[in-house]
Design a protein around this motif. Structure first.
Motif, PDB file in Angstrom:
ATOM      1  N   TYR A  67      25.572  68.868 -47.561  1.00 51.15           N
ATOM      2  CA  TYR A  67      26.158  68.883 -46.224  1.00 51.15           C
ATOM      3  C   TYR A  67      27.086  67.707 -45.946  1.00 51.15           C
ATOM      4  O   TYR A  67      27.716  67.663 -44.898  1.00 51.15           O
ATOM      5  CB  TYR A  67      25.046  68.906 -45.170  1.00 51.15           C
ATOM      6  N   CYS A  68      27.156  66.763 -46.852  1.00 54.90           N
ATOM      7  CA  CYS A  68      27.978  65.576 -46.601  1.00 54.90           C
ATOM      8  C   CYS A  68      28.673  65.100 -47.859  1.00 54.90           C
ATOM      9  O   CYS A  68      28.321  65.493 -48.984  1.00 54.90           O
ATOM     10  CB  CYS A  68      27.121  64.441 -46.020  1.00 54.90           C
ATOM     11  N   LEU A  69      29.657  64.265 -47.638  1.00 56.15           N
ATOM     12  CA  LEU A  69      30.303  63.497 -48.696  1.00 56.15           C
ATOM     13  C   LEU A  69      30.047  62.026 -48.408  1.00 56.15           C
ATOM     14  O   LEU A  69      30.035  61.602 -47.252  1.00 56.15           O
ATOM     15  CB  LEU A  69      31.816  63.752 -48.722  1.00 56.15           C
ATOM     16  N   ILE A  70      29.847  61.258 -49.461  1.00 60.61           N
ATOM     17  CA  ILE A  70      29.739  59.808 -49.349  1.00 60.61           C
ATOM     18  C   ILE A  70      30.980  59.234 -50.011  1.00 60.61           C
ATOM     19  O   ILE A  70      31.211  59.450 -51.206  1.00 60.61           O
ATOM     20  CB  ILE A  70      28.475  59.281 -50.051  1.00 60.61           C
ATOM     21  N   GLU A  71      31.808  58.534 -49.241  1.00 62.28           N
ATOM     22  CA  GLU A  71      33.079  58.043 -49.753  1.00 62.28           C
ATOM     23  C   GLU A  71      33.182  56.535 -49.590  1.00 62.28           C
ATOM     24  O   GLU A  71      32.820  55.994 -48.529  1.00 62.28           O
ATOM     25  CB  GLU A  71      34.243  58.701 -49.002  1.00 62.28           C
ATOM     26  N   PRO A  72      33.673  55.815 -50.613  1.00 61.62           N
ATOM     27  CA  PRO A  72      33.951  54.394 -50.428  1.00 61.62           C
ATOM     28  C   PRO A  72      34.864  54.206 -49.221  1.00 61.62           C
ATOM     29  O   PRO A  72      35.820  54.970 -49.042  1.00 61.62           O
ATOM     30  CB  PRO A  72      34.650  53.995 -51.737  1.00 61.62           C
ATOM     31  N   ILE A  73      34.561  53.239 -48.393  1.00 59.67           N
ATOM     32  CA  ILE A  73      35.295  53.090 -47.139  1.00 59.67           C
ATOM     33  C   ILE A  73      36.784  52.831 -47.369  1.00 59.67           C
ATOM     34  O   ILE A  73      37.176  52.135 -48.297  1.00 59.67           O
ATOM     35  CB  ILE A  73      34.704  51.993 -46.241  1.00 59.67           C
ATOM     36  N   ASN A  74      37.579  53.411 -46.483  1.00 59.86           N
ATOM     37  CA  ASN A  74      39.023  53.288 -46.531  1.00 59.86           C
ATOM     38  C   ASN A  74      39.524  53.365 -45.096  1.00 59.86           C
ATOM     39  O   ASN A  74      39.315  54.378 -44.419  1.00 59.86           O
ATOM     40  CB  ASN A  74      39.620  54.407 -47.384  1.00 59.86           C
ATOM     41  N   ALA A  75      40.161  52.312 -44.638  1.00 61.14           N
ATOM     42  CA  ALA A  75      40.588  52.261 -43.227  1.00 61.14           C
ATOM     43  C   ALA A  75      41.518  53.414 -42.874  1.00 61.14           C
ATOM     44  O   ALA A  75      41.381  54.030 -41.811  1.00 61.14           O
ATOM     45  CB  ALA A  75      41.255  50.920 -42.935  1.00 61.14           C
ATOM     46  N   GLU A  76      42.461  53.712 -43.733  1.00 62.94           N
ATOM     47  CA  GLU A  76      43.414  54.782 -43.446  1.00 62.94           C
ATOM     48  C   GLU A  76      42.722  56.135 -43.341  1.00 62.94           C
ATOM     49  O   GLU A  76      43.071  56.976 -42.506  1.00 62.94           O
ATOM     50  CB  GLU A  76      44.491  54.820 -44.530  1.00 62.94           C
ATOM     51  N   ARG A  77      41.729  56.347 -44.175  1.00 64.53           N
ATOM     52  CA  ARG A  77      41.024  57.631 -44.217  1.00 64.53           C
ATOM     53  C   ARG A  77      39.949  57.742 -43.131  1.00 64.53           C
ATOM     54  O   ARG A  77      39.758  58.817 -42.543  1.00 64.53           O
ATOM     55  CB  ARG A  77      40.370  57.796 -45.603  1.00 64.53           C
ATOM     56  N   HIS A  78      39.244  56.627 -42.830  1.00 61.23           N
ATOM     57  CA  HIS A  78      38.032  56.732 -42.024  1.00 61.23           C
ATOM     58  C   HIS A  78      38.071  56.080 -40.645  1.00 61.23           C
ATOM     59  O   HIS A  78      37.235  56.402 -39.794  1.00 61.23           O
ATOM     60  CB  HIS A  78      36.855  56.114 -42.804  1.00 61.23           C
ATOM     61  N   ALA A  79      38.993  55.160 -40.417  1.00 57.99           N
ATOM     62  CA  ALA A  79      38.936  54.361 -39.186  1.00 57.99           C
ATOM     63  C   ALA A  79      38.995  55.218 -37.923  1.00 57.99           C
ATOM     64  O   ALA A  79      38.184  55.048 -37.005  1.00 57.99           O
ATOM     65  CB  ALA A  79      40.061  53.327 -39.169  1.00 57.99           C
ATOM     66  N   ASN A  80      39.924  56.124 -37.851  1.00 54.42           N
ATOM     67  CA  ASN A  80      40.086  56.911 -36.635  1.00 54.42           C
ATOM     68  C   ASN A  80      38.872  57.806 -36.377  1.00 54.42           C
ATOM     69  O   ASN A  80      38.386  57.912 -35.237  1.00 54.42           O
ATOM     70  CB  ASN A  80      41.355  57.765 -36.724  1.00 54.42           C
TER      71      ASN A  80
END
Length: 237
Positions: free
Chosen positions: A33-46
């Motif tokens: 049900y989920c993905l675990i992704e290394p944090i990335n401001a462009e991808r995740h911040a908003n």
């Protein structure tokens, strides 16, 4: 604790093989049900900013060592800085249903030489709290620690006054080990820390419980669980 007697008739821990746990390298993980992704401001911040903003009272940040994030620029900067650290190593929890980041978690206090690693820095937005997406995230992080990286001890620590975190630890299958009094100071106040763990000996049965709980047939059409995770954990004991 299992022990043996040495030549002086003293109880000592059993001889154990050398630890060969691997230091985690940032990588994308996929659950049901989920993905675990290394944090990335462009991808995740908003996504994270909008998800966290639903908690208008700020209740979710009371026991956190980071946050809250009043502006998008603040979380963008925080994610950029956090991305550079190896310990803690932060990941975004992405809901596969909408492909949006809904929270954060991290591997921390990483000690491959001792076979010990902690899951911490967990911030579930209101969209994640008490959902199968959050449980799936905790499952695949633990599974990687034990099965891919070779750790023998997986830890959870929290402020002893944080009832929600203590209940979550127990629900996820962690065993309470005790409380360290005056363990640390944060936000200008004392913190007694409750310690929990899962060890490799217990992982096979716990892994099976998670797999059974996460099956689609365990949920009705509205996503409500038919049986609790604890039901599966207890049935395996």
């Amino acid at each position: 604790m299992t022990y043996v007697l040495n030549e002086l008739d003293q109880p000592v821990g059993v001889t154990t093989k050398s630890i060969s746990a691997n230091y985690p390298q940032p990588k994308k993980l996929e659950g049901k049900y989920c993905l675990i992704e290394p944090i990335n401001a462009e991808r995740h911040a908003n996504d994270l900013f909008n998800a966290y903003a639903v908690d208008e009272s700020g209740r979710m940040w009371t026991y956190m060592t980071y946050g809250p994030f009043e502006k998008l620029e603040i979380i963008e900067h925080w994610l950029e800085e956090a991305r550079m650290t190896k310990d803690p190593q932060f990941y975004a929890i992405v809901d596969k249903a909408n492909n949006k980041a809904m929270g954060l978690c991290s591997y921390m206090r990483i000690k491959p030489e001792q076979g010990s690693i902690e899951i911490g820095g967990i911030s579930f937005s209101p969209f994640l709290q008490r959902t199968r997406v959050a449980t799936d995230a905790m499952y695949i992080m633990a599974k990687r620690a034990f099965e891919d990286l070779g750790f023998r001890r997986y830890e959870w620590k929290c402020d002893s006054l944080n009832e929600a975190s203590r209940k979550a630890a127990q629900r996820f299958g962690f065993e309470y080990e005790g409380t360290f009094k005056k363990h640390m100071m944060y936000h200008g106040r004392n913190r007694d820390t409750s310690w929990y763990s899962i060890i490799d000996d217990d992982w096979p049965s716990l892994n099976l419980a998670y797999e059974r709980w996460l099956r689609p047939e365990n949920f009705d059409k509205n996503g409500h669980q038919r049986k609790r995770l604890s039901d599966f954990i207890n049935s395996n004991k």
